[in-house]
Design an enzyme around this catalytic site. Structure first.
Site, PDB file in Angstrom:
ATOM      1  N   ILE A  79       0.884  -1.164   0.000  1.00 17.97           N
ATOM      2  CA  ILE A  79       0.000   0.000   0.000  1.00 17.97           C
ATOM      3  C   ILE A  79       0.920   1.211   0.000  1.00 17.97           C
ATOM      4  CG2 ILE A  79      -0.246  -0.219   2.516  1.00 17.97           C
ATOM      5  CD1 ILE A  79      -2.889   1.254   2.329  1.00 17.97           C
ATOM      6  N   SER A  80       0.751   2.086  -0.986  1.00 19.19           N
ATOM      7  CA  SER A  80       1.656   3.221  -1.153  1.00 19.19           C
ATOM      8  C   SER A  80       1.603   4.156   0.046  1.00 19.19           C
ATOM      9  CB  SER A  80       1.306   4.008  -2.419  1.00 19.19           C
ATOM     10  OG  SER A  80       1.494   3.223  -3.571  1.00 19.19           O
ATOM     11  N   GLN A  81       2.703   4.879   0.249  1.00 18.83           N
ATOM     12  CA  GLN A  81       2.731   5.839   1.353  1.00 18.83           C
ATOM     13  C   GLN A  81       1.686   6.927   1.107  1.00 18.83           C
ATOM     14  OE1 GLN A  81       6.867   7.244  -0.025  1.00 18.83           O
ATOM     15  NE2 GLN A  81       6.146   8.944   1.234  1.00 18.83           N
TER      16      GLN A  81
END
Length: 224
Positions: free
Chosen positions: A66-68
């Protein structure tokens, strides 16, 4: 906030998370509101809940991430989503980016190659009340031609070049955001704007910021 006026740690983390996004240059109020409305804790595993609002990528199932938060907010801001837009997302992952987009767009179609991730994302999105998101198991390189054209396309895995099928499915005047670059080399977010000219279709490319994404893979996953 809790009804007795006290704040939980999750409340405090969410406030700090929004302040961090503002400090890092995210200024679109609709994007900030969407980021604040979507509970990031609902899109990570329980053992990572205390890290959900940290400005870092986190692992999810099937070897994905999950991207920052900053990258999610930045990509969303650069995409320029309007309430009437239909958006195609490539790489559902946890469902978090789709949930943020659902607060901004009329419709979101999200393609995920791993059935496990697609099933989990549907449950999370339904629980979060994101009724305008449809998750489809498929090949991201192929997009969703039967639902095209799309006003906006966002790709959350790195390709070495712009997938031709996705460019074809972008509406005239549409915008696509995607990371470009090799798996083990430099990657940049790129914004593609499509227009029709007397000479034919034009894809204008703007290089944005350096990033690091998992590679975009062809086909549906045989397992998981």
């Amino acid at each position: 906030m809790m009804t007795d006026g006290t704040s939980t740690q999750a409340d405090i983390d969410r406030v700090n998370f929004l302040l961090t996004l503002r400090r890092r240059g995210i200024s679109d109020q609709a994007v900030l509101r969407a980021m604040g409305e979507v509970p990031r804790t609902a899109f990570v595993s329980a053992d990572l809940a205390t890290s959900a609002y940290a400005d870092q990528a986190l692992p999810i199932e099937c070897g994905q991430t999950i991207s920052q938060p900053y990258v999610v907010a930045y990509m969303t801001e650069q995409l320029g989503v309007k309430p009437q837009h239909r958006v195609l997302e490539i790489g559902t992952g946890s469902g978090y980016q789709a949930a943020v987009l659902s607060k901004l767009a009329a419709e979101v179609v999200s393609i995920e190659r791993y059935r496990t991730l697609a099933d989990q994302a549907r449950r999370r999105l339904n629980a979060a009340g994101c009724g305008n998101v449809e998750v489809i198991v498929g090949d991201g390189f192929e997009g969703c031609p039967d639902r095209a054209p799309f006003d906006r396309i966002i790709v959350t895995a790195a390709a070495e070049e712009v997938p031709a099928a996705l460019a074809d499915q972008l509406a005239d005047g549409g915008v696509m955001i995607l990371p470009l670059g090799p798996q083990n080399g430099p990657q940049h977010l790129v914004r593609i704007t499509k227009s029709q000219t007397p000479e034919g279709t034009r894809l204008a490319e703007d290089r944005l910021i350096p990033v690091r994404f998992v590679p975009m893979l062809r086909g549906k996953a045989r397992e998981l």
